[in-house]
Enzyme design. Structure first.
Site, short mmCIF file in Angstrom:
data_model
loop_
_atom_site.label_atom_id
_atom_site.label_comp_id
_atom_site.label_asym_id
_atom_site.label_seq_id
_atom_site.Cartn_x
_atom_site.Cartn_y
_atom_site.Cartn_z
CG ASP A 47 55.67 24.31 13.63
OD1 ASP A 47 55.50 24.76 14.77
OD2 ASP A 47 56.80 23.93 13.22
CE1 TYR A 52 62.23 24.75 11.36
CE2 TYR A 52 59.90 24.93 10.92
CZ TYR A 52 60.94 24.42 11.66
OH TYR A 52 60.67 23.57 12.70
CE LYS A 81 58.81 25.46 15.91
NZ LYS A 81 58.77 25.31 14.47
CG HIS A 113 63.61 26.55 16.82
ND1 HIS A 113 63.51 26.94 15.51
CD2 HIS A 113 63.46 25.20 16.80
CE1 HIS A 113 63.31 25.89 14.74
NE2 HIS A 113 63.28 24.81 15.51
#
Ligand code: NAP
Length: 287
Positions: A47, A52, A81, A113
């Site tokens: 994930d 990120y 996302k 997200h």
């Protein structure tokens, strides 16, 4: 149930019940070591997210490590996302950018997200229009096969109901915070009724919930670690999880969930800890 157990999404695609969370894994050496340990421990789902900042590192690590572990791309499930800054008109370009950052031909599951748009006030009605616009872009990329399944994250029951009423392609999955202190009963019911897979994040309460006295007591009683108890509590209810760790021993520990079970009384005892506590951001104010 076993480490290879999966859930079937409403697209007909299978997704592993235990995936590997990568939030806060940013440095390339760190991502590589964690992904190597995760593949070794049996994780087949990863994930990530545009925010990120590790899509490229994750893609690179997987491309290098899959042959070492005798695996092909098709045996791996990747989620990414759409970041809140790209909601609306920029969604299609941003999703394609994620595909290219990962260096893959397609993403298995791509989520919106967050229900809001960055730099808009939570009460700004444009949030709703932007998420609807993002969803249309995701539907198009899903039809093209670039995004094998599409879904959402951090949506409340109200956000879900609006989406479900207006979409052409229903969401395959909702990813949200879920652990004994936040059981999300209404949200789970909405998902269950609509055939949307409900997936947990922050099952360990960002590492805080492993220190809860009840969780520690249960762990002692069944000779498991608090993290295993928290993860087992979710998967035993059929809820997929995404534990994150940068530590190879804990990465392995978090996958070792399938040679014990919690009895009904213990599940209830943990569920009774629900006090609505969120370790992550609250999206309920976003209109
Ligand atoms: P989490 O998995 O609940 O907890 C991670 C923390 O727990 C880290 O500090 C980790 O430290 C520690 N930890 C891991 N295994 C442990 C163990 N066996 N015993 C004790 N401590 C342990 O938190 P999370 O990262 O917030 O959530 C998991 C994943 O869900 C994320 O990585 C991300 O992929 C996803 N997520 C999505 C959203 C969203 O908005 N959609 C939000 C949050 C998270 P070490 O690394 O040092 O082991």
């Amino acid at each position: 149930m076993s480490s290879t157990s999966s859930v079937v999404l409403n697209t007909g695609v299978s997704m592993p019940l235990v995936g590997f969370g990568t939030y806060n894994l940013c440095e390339s050496g760190e991502v590589y070591i964690a992904v190597d340990a995760a593949l070794q421990a049996g994780y087949r789902a990863f994930d990530t997210a545009a925010v990120y900042g590790n899509e490229a590192e994750l893609g690179r690590a997987l491309r290098e490590l899959l042959p070492k572990h005798g695996l092909s791309r098709e045996e791996i499930f990747i989620t990414s996302k759409l970041g809140p800054k790209d909601q609306g008109e920029r969604a299609m370009e941003a999703a394609l950018h994620s595909v290219s950052e990962l260096g893959m031909d397609y993403i298995d599951l791509y989520l919106i997200h967050w229900p809001g748009t960055r730099d808009l006030a939570v009460g700004d009605p444009c949030n709703q229009g932007n998420r609807a616009g993002s969803w249309v872009a995701l539907e198009e990329l899903h039809a093209q096969g670039k995004l094998r399944a599409i879904g959402v994250s951090n949506y409340t029951p109200a956000h879900m109901k609006t989406l479900l009423q207006s979409c052409k392609t229903p969401p395959a999955l909702l990813q949200t915070e879920f652990h004994p202190r936040l059981c999300q009963t209404e949200l789970r019911r909405v998902c269950e009724e609509q055939g949307v897979c409900f997936q947990a994040y922050s099952s360990l309460g960002k590492g805080e919930l492993v220190k809860h006295p009840v969780v520690m007591e249960v762990a002692k009683g069944c000779e498991r670690t608090p993290a295993q108890v928290l993860l087992r509590w979710a998967v035993q209810q059929g809820v997929p999880v995404l534990p994150k760790s940068s530590n190879p021993t804990r990465i392995q520990e978090n996958m070792a969930l399938f040679d014990f079970s919690l009895d009904a009384g213990t599940v209830e005892r943990l569920t009774a800890l629900d006090d609505g506590h969120k370790y992550c951001r609250d999206s309920s104010e976003v209109v």
